[in-house]
Scaffold this motif. Sequence first.
Motif, PDB file in Angstrom:
ATOM      1  N   UNK A 198     -93.315  -3.086  -1.210  1.00  0.00           N
ATOM      2  CA  UNK A 198     -93.168  -4.225  -0.304  1.00  0.00           C
ATOM      3  C   UNK A 198     -94.106  -5.362  -0.686  1.00  0.00           C
ATOM      4  N   UNK A 199     -95.296  -4.990  -1.193  1.00  0.00           N
ATOM      5  CA  UNK A 199     -96.304  -6.013  -1.467  1.00  0.00           C
ATOM      6  C   UNK A 199     -95.902  -6.897  -2.631  1.00  0.00           C
ATOM      7  N   UNK A 200     -95.343  -6.300  -3.666  1.00  0.00           N
ATOM      8  CA  UNK A 200     -95.102  -7.074  -4.879  1.00  0.00           C
ATOM      9  C   UNK A 200     -93.804  -7.884  -4.789  1.00  0.00           C
ATOM     10  N   UNK A 201     -92.937  -7.528  -3.860  1.00  0.00           N
ATOM     11  CA  UNK A 201     -91.744  -8.335  -3.626  1.00  0.00           C
ATOM     12  C   UNK A 201     -90.621  -8.002  -4.578  1.00  0.00           C
ATOM     13  N   UNK A 202     -89.494  -8.700  -4.386  1.00  0.00           N
ATOM     14  CA  UNK A 202     -88.316  -8.372  -5.196  1.00  0.00           C
ATOM     15  C   UNK A 202     -88.372  -9.095  -6.534  1.00  0.00           C
TER      16      UNK A 202
ATOM     17  N   UNK B 285     -99.008 -14.078  -3.497  1.00  0.00           N
ATOM     18  CA  UNK B 285     -97.665 -14.505  -3.118  1.00  0.00           C
ATOM     19  C   UNK B 285     -97.661 -15.470  -1.935  1.00  0.00           C
TER      20      UNK B 285
END
Lengths: 243, 234
Positions: free
Chosen positions: B230-234, B166
């Motif tokens: 949190x790591x993979x995001x929305x 990301x």
Amino acid sequence: MESTSTAALDRFDRPAGLKLATTTVILAAAGVALACGLLVAFWVAPTDASTLGFSQKIFYFHAPIAETALLAYGVAFVAAVLYLRREDAKYDRLGVAAVRLGLVFSVLVLVTGSIWGKAAWGVWWAWDARLTTFLIACLLYAGYFVLRGTVEDDSRRATYAALFAIVAFVDVPITFFATRLLPAGLHPVVLGPQGSGMAARDLVAFLISMAGMTLLFVGLLRIELGIEALREELRDLKYRLGS
Amino acid sequence: MAFRQFRALLRKDIVSELRTREMIASMFLFVVLAMIIFHYAFTVHAGNAGSGGSGDLSLFAGGMLWVVFVFGALLGLNRSFVHEKDEGCLDGLLLCPVDRVIIFLAKMTANLIFLGLIQVLAVPVFVVIFASGRIATHLPAFLALIVLADLGIAALGTLLATISMNTRARDLLLPILFLPLVIPLLIAAASGTSTVFSGTAGGGSLLARLAFLLVYDGVFLVLAYGTYDFAIGE
């Protein structure tokens, strides 16, 4: 974006500034404590009876720096957890400031440790548990800044930085125990299960130095926080001027 | 329900890899090439028969094996999210009503399977080249060592690969974040493997390493479990 610009507006009305008065007092106290620690170390504490001799005096700087570095990483860890829970940018600023100082103190640990190592063991570097742990901590937290530099979006950068600060902080003790799997190193154990192993006068010098170093950290942290806040404000102002 | 989702996601990764086989092929070639490079890089100093040395590298075998696997795994981890990101598969996944942790577990398991597959192919080659076949005495312990170390590499690697894909730097960033964190695992796995290869394995020292790897895996699995949202995001 909306929320950060209103936050910037709030600060614009009453500038955060550096709150220099309190910070100056803290830094002055740090200076006095560090100077006192050195005076006690050199004039009151006895010269080390073992082969270390006079070179042992660097201990009163080396160990407090090391503990302060760990304190800084601990602060960064707490800030990271708080950021993930509350998503408030101020915890991100606290995290960056703490990691930056932790990195500076870690490098100082390596430098002072290296000097002492040359005097005590005859080598600049030994692959001892503590040395290795601090070296790896340095590399980890340097990576923290590389990570921050590669994410554009503010909230995403803060989230990833917080995540990594948590993972890194957990890794530091693990690294320490991993190096213990290998044959024992040269580093003395200062605060072990048998007590401090220090005479009372040494301990006084050590504790004064440690208080001084912690105060230095707090003072520098306040300055860093102020700078981060100002930097953010500046960026928002530039952004508004640009658009 | 969760298990069916996990199985579907895992199947997707395996099927798409089997269509091209590019990741497994490049990982395997890399691992073998690295072994050859190690051989020529180290025999210079270990001494060949002419200079009085035996040319026996089994003393370094554990270290070499895990350096090769860690870097090979890095190669695979870097690829593991490339297609997801570039082809928009990840956006689709995130829109699905799937728990993020399931996505993590499926991806981690896929990475684990690929790494294990490479090892099934590469370890025999390695034993023949470097350890003169001495391995039989502690085979179960050696296998346990590999499984535990792989689990740690896959858990930590998948979490960090998610973060780094990301970012702007992508595959440049992963080694910088991953390698310092994996050093404890490398210490335990390499020293454990060395004792296996040299045949000097005291049961206790090997057990201590296995226990350490178990703790390491547990810690990073729990961390990844707690933070993957949190790591993979929305």
